[in-house]
Structures are given as structure tokens and as C-alpha cells.
Design an enzyme around this catalytic site. Structure first.
Site, PDB file in Angstrom:
ATOM      1  N   THR A 123      13.340 -36.238 -94.016  1.00 19.87           N
ATOM      2  CA  THR A 123      14.530 -35.427 -93.754  1.00 19.87           C
ATOM      3  C   THR A 123      15.548 -35.515 -94.879  1.00 19.87           C
ATOM      4  OG1 THR A 123      16.476 -35.286 -92.331  1.00 19.87           O
ATOM      5  CG2 THR A 123      15.437 -37.420 -92.469  1.00 19.87           C
ATOM      6  N   TYR A 147      19.151 -42.118 -87.540  1.00 25.88           N
ATOM      7  CA  TYR A 147      18.007 -41.206 -87.689  1.00 25.88           C
ATOM      8  C   TYR A 147      17.544 -41.186 -89.145  1.00 25.88           C
ATOM      9  CZ  TYR A 147      15.643 -36.778 -88.511  1.00 25.88           C
ATOM     10  OH  TYR A 147      14.757 -35.826 -88.942  1.00 25.88           O
TER      11      TYR A 147
END
Ligand code: UDP
Length: 339
Positions: A123, A147
Site C-alpha cells: 500500500t 495498517y
């Protein structure tokens, strides 16, 4: 390196949003897939009849080993994981458990059972998101939330494993994935999804009273956060290309997946309004300006030089209106009842 022609690709999270599109891209290109998914957010119906499906966890070593052996898989695309930034701030341990420990267990099963290529869903949240320039793969790695840290930890694990073993690894750093399959076969399913375009589509369809804009005092042109939105079908295609690339040339490669231009939250909402007006004659959504959301970076835009050059990747849907239109069509389909 084994040719993948007669070896199905194991897709973890293949019933989920991005995984299901990658699976469709494989099938559309005459390849085979096997899916493992715990259906925590995925949809069983996203996996067509004919594609072997296993409901289970990536941490289930015995299950993953058995699937790899039974189907003769040589490559894995690893999508399964927890992906919601604000949730990761509230429940960090769940994120480290699912994303880091889960990936470690999956990798154990891969190494023990002859997997040769591994494509990992990472990501843009691994970057610090502080600058206002497109960020290259060599940009500062300083994730702003658990995350992003869970994804970066997995990247590091993969880099070390690639250096120490024969496993060939591609790390794809996704920017903001949006849109849905053009033929309506899949899309973002999880009802509680928090992502901007999905949420905006739900709002124009009357499922939420208004759209909350999280922060308008960022150091950006209109004060709202800037993101690089990429259509999920273009992203899926990049997975196929990188799978071939690591088979033929690279042992370890990291690539940004975005289009290289940023849009603000306000610009995105304007496009969704416009598309919804045209497609459904919908009223513009109501908007409310609120405080910043925990863990959000001001701006994340990809420098896309590497993926365009190395994979000769030529995206087809680099258009926010197309992303909004396909997402909206999918959302409408969900509302009208899918299964
Ligand atoms: N956002 C917003 N309202 C929403 C959902 C998202 O203002 O209801 C903003 C969010 O703060 C971020 C951008 O939209 O600046 C993209 O957020 P999203 O959750 O879609 O993806 P992320 O960049 O967090 O992965």
C-alpha cells in the site's frame, strides 16, 4: 522457473474486492486460479463455479499446504488482509495478527510446498505522505498508521526471504483503488466499507444522509486530502504482468500502482455527483465538513515511472468518471440484490 500454463495461481482473498478482480483477469487471460478466503469481508459469489474455492485462513498452514500440493500451484497472489486505516488505529493487534503473522504463516506454507513466485498487496500507506510531490518507490517509508506498518513489516519479511531463498517476489504498493469490473461481475462488496468513492456512491443512492469530509485544513490546494485513485481492473492487469516479470527477470521488485495524479476529496465528490446526476438523475449529495480522521496522510500520489517502464503497463481506465460510474453501477446492483 516453471511455466504457469498448467499451474493455477493461488489467490488469497480471491473473494474480496481486489483479489476477485485479479482472479477475473487471470481467467480472462486463459490462466487458472484457486481461491482461499475466510469470507470475513469477501463474497462467495465473487468466485465463479469452476474455480476451486476454500473457505479458510491464510494462517492455517495445513490447509494452505494441502491446497498448493493438490492443485500444483507454483505462484501465489496474496490479497487477504485487513485494510481499513481507522480500524487499524483502534485495533492494532488485529492488524499485526492478520496481516503480519498471517502472512508469515502463509509464507511458511509457500516455502515448504514449492511456491516459486509471490505477489504481495502492499500500500501507499507505507510512505510518510508528507510531501506534495509524487512519491517514488524510494520515497521515505514512514507509515502513519498500524495498517501501513503491518504492510511494511510484511514487505521487509518478503525482502529477507527473497534474499535467502529462491522465492521471487513482487511487492505492489497500491494507491487508492476504486471502481468495479466493467461487466458487473465484481466490485467492492463489504457494506461497511469506509472508502471514499464507495461511501459517496452509497450516499447518492440514499443509503447515508450525507457525506462527511474528514478535514479541510490540510496543506493542499483546497484543504482536503489528495489521493491517487486507480481503477481496480487496471490494477488487476498489473498483477498479471508482474507475475510474468518476476518469472522471467526480477527476483525482487517493488512497484507503485497508481496513475500519477492526485484528486482532492472535494474533487472526487464533485465527480461522483456529476456521474450520479447523469446515470441516475440523482440529486447532489449533502456534504458536511468535519475534523480530520486519525491516521490520514495529507497527500499520496504515485510516481509511476517504474511500473510504466518495467511492465510497459498501459492503463485503460485512467479517468475518475469511469471509476465513479463503474462503482456506482456496482453499488446499485448491490442495492437491488445480488445473489
Ligand atoms: N474520506 C472522507 N470521507 C469519507 C471517507 C474518506 O473525507 O467518508 C477521505 C479520507 O479522509 C481520505 C480520503 O477520503 O483523505 C481517502 O480515504 P479512503 O478511506 O478512501 O482511503 P485511504 O486513503 O484512507 O486508504
Amino acid at each position: 522457473m516453471t511455466s504457469l500454463a498448467h499451474h493455477p495461481v493461488l489467490i488469497t482473498g480471491g473473494a474480496g474486492y481486489i483479489g476477485s478482480h485479479a482472479m477475473l483477469a487471470l481467467l480472462d487471460n486463459g490462466r487458472e486460479a484457486v481461491v482461499v478466503d475466510d469470507l470475513s469481508t469477501g463474497r462467495r459469489g465473487a468466485v465463479p463455479a469452476g474455480v476451486p474455492f476454500y473457505e479458510g485462513k491464510i494462517a492455517d498452514n495445513a490447509l494452505i499446504g494441502r491446497i498448493i500440493r493438490e492443485h500444483g500451484c507454483r505462484a501465489v497472489m496474496h490479497f487477504a488482509g485487513s485494510i481499513v486505516v481507522p480500524e487499524s488505529v483502534e485495533k492494532p493487534l488485529e492488524y499485526y495478527q492478520n496481516n503480519v503473522a498471517g502472512s508469515a504463516a502463509l509464507l511458511r506454507a509457500c516455502l515448504d510446498n514449492g511456491i516459486e513466485r509471490f505477489v504481495f498487496s502492499s500500500t501507499a500507506a507505507v510512505y510518510d505522505g508528507a510531501g506534495d510531490k509524487p512519491v517514488s518507490e524510494d520515497g521515505v517509508l514512514a507509515p502513519a498508521n498500524p495498517y501501513g506498518r503491518s504492510k511494511l513489516m510484511t514487505e521487509w519479511m518478503l525482502r529477507d526471504i527473497a534474499a535467502a531463498t529462491d522465492l521471487r517476489v513482487a511487492v505492489l504498493r497500491y494507491f487508492n483503488v476504486a471502481g468495479a469490473d466493467g461487466a458487473g461481475r465484481s466490485g467492492q462488496y463489504a457494506k461497511a466499507a469506509t472508502h471514499l468513492i464507495k461511501r459517496a456512491c452509497q450516499t447518492v443512492l440514499g443509503q447515508h444522509p450525507r457525506m462527511d469530509i474528514f478535514g479541510d485544513d490540510y496543506h493542499t490546494p483546497d484543504g482536503t486530502c489528495m489521493r491517487d485513485y486507480i481503477h481496480v481492473s487496471d490494477l488487476a492487469q498489473a498483477h498479471l504482468a508482474v507475475l510474468d516479470h518476476i518469472g522471467e527477470r526480477a527476483e525482487y521488485v517493488t512497484m507503485n500502482c497508481g496513475y500519477g495524479h492526485g484528486y482532492s476529496v472535494t474533487q472526487v465528490l464533485d465527480v461522483v455527483d456529476q456521474v450520479a446526476g447523469e446515470m441516475l438523475d440523482a440529486e447532489p449529495m449533502r456534504r458536511r465538513h468535519g475534523p480530520r480522521r486519525a491516521g490520514d496522510a495529507a497527500s499520496l500520489v504515485a510516481d509511476t515511472g517504474r511500473i510504466r517502464q518495467i511492465l510497459n503497463w498501459q492503463p485503460k481506465y485512467d479517468d475518475l468518471a469511469v471509476m465513479a460510474a463503474t462503482a456506482l453501477a456496482w453499488e446499485k446492483k448491490l442495492m437491488d440484490g445480488l445473489d
